[in-house]
Write an enzyme that holds these catalytic residues in place. Structure first.
Site, PDB file in Angstrom:
ATOM      1  N   HIS A 204       0.797  -1.241   0.000  1.00 54.01           N
ATOM      2  CA  HIS A 204       0.000   0.000   0.000  1.00 54.01           C
ATOM      3  C   HIS A 204       0.826   1.287   0.000  1.00 54.01           C
ATOM      4  CE1 HIS A 204       1.064  -0.042   4.219  1.00 54.01           C
ATOM      5  NE2 HIS A 204       0.670   1.208   4.293  1.00 54.01           N
TER       6      HIS A 204
HETATM    7  C1  UD1 Z   1      -2.301   5.085   5.885  1.00 53.87           C
HETATM    8  C2  UD1 Z   1      -1.030   5.483   6.607  1.00 53.87           C
HETATM    9  C3  UD1 Z   1      -0.027   4.348   6.576  1.00 53.87           C
HETATM   10  C4  UD1 Z   1      -0.652   3.075   7.080  1.00 53.87           C
HETATM   11  C5  UD1 Z   1      -1.889   2.777   6.264  1.00 53.87           C
HETATM   12  C6  UD1 Z   1      -2.573   1.505   6.703  1.00 53.87           C
HETATM   13  C7  UD1 Z   1      -0.399   7.872   6.496  1.00 53.87           C
HETATM   14  C8  UD1 Z   1       0.549   8.835   5.895  1.00 53.87           C
HETATM   15  N1  UD1 Z   1      -0.371   6.631   5.976  1.00 53.87           N
HETATM   16  O1  UD1 Z   1      -1.993   4.948   4.515  1.00 53.87           O
HETATM   17  O2  UD1 Z   1       1.065   4.671   7.404  1.00 53.87           O
HETATM   18  O3  UD1 Z   1       0.273   2.016   6.974  1.00 53.87           O
HETATM   19  O4  UD1 Z   1      -2.786   3.878   6.416  1.00 53.87           O
HETATM   20  O5  UD1 Z   1      -3.692   1.236   5.938  1.00 53.87           O
HETATM   21  O6  UD1 Z   1      -1.134   8.211   7.376  1.00 53.87           O
HETATM   22  N2  UD1 Z   1      -9.546   4.865   1.929  1.00 53.87           N
HETATM   23  C9  UD1 Z   1     -10.699   4.121   1.805  1.00 53.87           C
HETATM   24  N3  UD1 Z   1     -11.298   3.693   2.947  1.00 53.87           N
HETATM   25  C10 UD1 Z   1     -10.810   3.955   4.176  1.00 53.87           C
HETATM   26  C11 UD1 Z   1      -9.615   4.696   4.274  1.00 53.87           C
HETATM   27  C12 UD1 Z   1      -8.993   5.134   3.137  1.00 53.87           C
HETATM   28  O7  UD1 Z   1     -11.178   3.864   0.714  1.00 53.87           O
HETATM   29  O8  UD1 Z   1     -11.419   3.556   5.188  1.00 53.87           O
HETATM   30  C13 UD1 Z   1      -8.881   5.377   0.724  1.00 53.87           C
HETATM   31  C14 UD1 Z   1      -8.687   6.906   0.856  1.00 53.87           C
HETATM   32  O9  UD1 Z   1      -9.788   7.589   0.386  1.00 53.87           O
HETATM   33  C15 UD1 Z   1      -7.434   7.160   0.070  1.00 53.87           C
HETATM   34  C16 UD1 Z   1      -6.668   5.845   0.177  1.00 53.87           C
HETATM   35  O10 UD1 Z   1      -7.583   4.847   0.645  1.00 53.87           O
HETATM   36  O11 UD1 Z   1      -7.696   7.392  -1.280  1.00 53.87           O
HETATM   37  C17 UD1 Z   1      -5.483   5.974   1.080  1.00 53.87           C
HETATM   38  O12 UD1 Z   1      -5.870   6.322   2.409  1.00 53.87           O
HETATM   39  P1  UD1 Z   1      -4.928   7.256   3.323  1.00 53.87           P
HETATM   40  O13 UD1 Z   1      -5.497   7.377   4.674  1.00 53.87           O
HETATM   41  O14 UD1 Z   1      -4.609   8.505   2.592  1.00 53.87           O
HETATM   42  O15 UD1 Z   1      -3.537   6.515   3.434  1.00 53.87           O
HETATM   43  P2  UD1 Z   1      -3.153   4.991   3.408  1.00 53.87           P
HETATM   44  O16 UD1 Z   1      -2.514   4.700   2.108  1.00 53.87           O
HETATM   45  O17 UD1 Z   1      -4.297   4.129   3.850  1.00 53.87           O
END
Ligand code: UD1
Length: 366
Positions: A204
């Site tokens: 991820h």
């Molecule tokens: C985040 C953390 C990372 C952790 C990871 C675990 C930061 C910088 N990164 O990364 O350290 O290892 O979480 O998962 O904080 N999304 C969904 N549903 C959700 C949450 C997110 O669809 O419940 C989507 C968001 O809209 C976004 C993408 O997933 O487009 C990434 O989510 P984001 O919270 O930005 O960071 P992660 O890559 O999940």
């Protein structure tokens, strides 16, 4: 004493659960749980609350956009909570954006900060988590470390030893507490795999999954491994979006032996990992969990902030090339993958130490 405990994203939930429980057992502080909403899906958040017995958040900030706007929104909303609740301190865990946002606000409002999992450094500032870790550690009043290397890192950054405590690993508290329950999960039957007959993949990190070349490099390595052994891959939402955007869906769907599945809850994932032949990952926490589970881990990154998992655990840092991943896989096949010891104080009691230390230190001038 009123202590606000903060959770934001998936890797926070298994860290905060034992801390809340330890405060409850000690009974002398009132805790308030704030969920920033960085992760909001049931699969990324709700299921962890249910399975880990975390009480419903007292306050949900519902900041569910992403990136910098989400971080900014978390600051705006958390300021309101701090002003109305006037906590004596906050506890933040790990290195996600919500950890940074809430620690920043607390520091501006002169609220004490305890950072659990302090001092981990990958020395790679292109990782958003590395920036979060450095900033939060500079702001924190009390820094709880999982391993001795972290203490060295903090002292090098000018942080006084008197603010640092080696306590062990709260995420391992959750793992130890839930391992027996996880055994009841039927995930292996559902997927049709016998123990040790498959590997697990998770990817991820933006640096790996946000561009097609680096993602395809890893898929090339997976193609070779899949000729020998199946891989189960619970796909993270960020990675899922990118697989679609890069037009890789068909390639993945038609790859024999590759099982793409939705993200799993805590117990199913624990069972899956505990019985895996090998875990291939870019995650931080999984490097630690596999070390305790004694399952070989191939970390698909150029750096790790958790060096102890390579020094005495089951982890191999493979780099991000197909060649590197395959060299590590060969070592797993040959049974050469680390000394397999569990680090000091990863004994299931780290959260107790955290809660006790906070009550002693902050209780003094309360
Ligand atoms: C985040 C953390 C990372 C952790 C990871 C675990 C930061 C910088 N990164 O990364 O350290 O290892 O979480 O998962 O904080 N999304 C969904 N549903 C959700 C949450 C997110 O669809 O419940 C989507 C968001 O809209 C976004 C993408 O997933 O487009 C990434 O989510 P984001 O919270 O930005 O960071 P992660 O890559 O999940």
């Amino acid at each position: 004493m009123k202590i606000v405990c903060v959770v934001s994203a998936r890797p926070n939930f298994m860290k905060i659960a034992p801390i809340l429980e330890a405060f409850k057992t000690l009974g002398t502080a009132q805790t308030l749980l704030v969920h920033t909403g960085q992760h909001y899906d049931d699969k990324m958040s709700g299921v962890f609350f249910r399975e880990l017995g975390i009480p419903a958040p007292d306050v949900s900030l519902e900041c569910s956009s992403s990136g910098i706007p989400q971080t900014a929104q978390m600051m705006v909303e958390f300021e309101k909570v701090c002003r109305s609740e006037k906590p004596d301190g906050i506890v933040v865990v790990g290195d996600v954006n919500g950890t940074l946002a809430t620690a920043f606000v607390a520091s501006r409002l002169d609220v004490r900060i305890a950072h659990v999992e302090a001092g981990l450094r990958s020395f790679d500032r292109t990782m958003p988590e590395e920036i979060n870790r450095i900033v939060v550690d500079q702001l924190a009043d009390l820094l709880f470390c999982t391993e001795r290397d972290a203490i060295v890192n903090l002292e090098r950054e000018g942080i006084s030893r008197s603010r640092i405590c080696l306590v062990g690993n709260v995420m391992i508290d959750s793992l130890m507490k839930n391992l027996e329950r996880a055994k009841n999960s039927t995930i292996l039957e559902k997927l049709g795999f016998a123990p040790k007959s498959y590997s697990v993949a998770t990817l991820h990190r933006p640096s790996l999954v946000d561009n097609p070349e680096s993602l395809c490099e890893i898929l090339d390595a997976f193609d070779v491994i899949l000729r020998e052994s199946p891989i189960v891959w619970p796909v993270h939402p960020r990675t899922k979006k990118n697989i679609v955007a890069f037009g890789l869906e068909e390639r993945l769907r038609s790859t024999p032996n590759l099982r793409l599945i939705e993200p799993l809850g805590y117990l199913e994932f624990l069972k899956l990992n505990a019985n895996a032949r090998c875990v291939l990952t870019d995650s931080g926490g999984l490097q630690e969990e596999t070390t305790v589970l004694k399952v070989p881990c191939i970390t698909i990154r150029d750096s790790t902030e958790r060096p102890i998992t390579c020094e005495i655990g089951t982890n191999q840092l493979a780099g991000v090339s197909a060649e590197g991943v395959l060299a590590a896989w060969r070592r797993v096949v040959r049974g050469e993958y680390g000394a397999r010891a569990v680090p000091e104080l990863w004994d299931g009691r780290a959260a107790e130490r955290v809660a006790q230390e906070i009550l002693i230190r902050w209780g003094r001038n309360y």
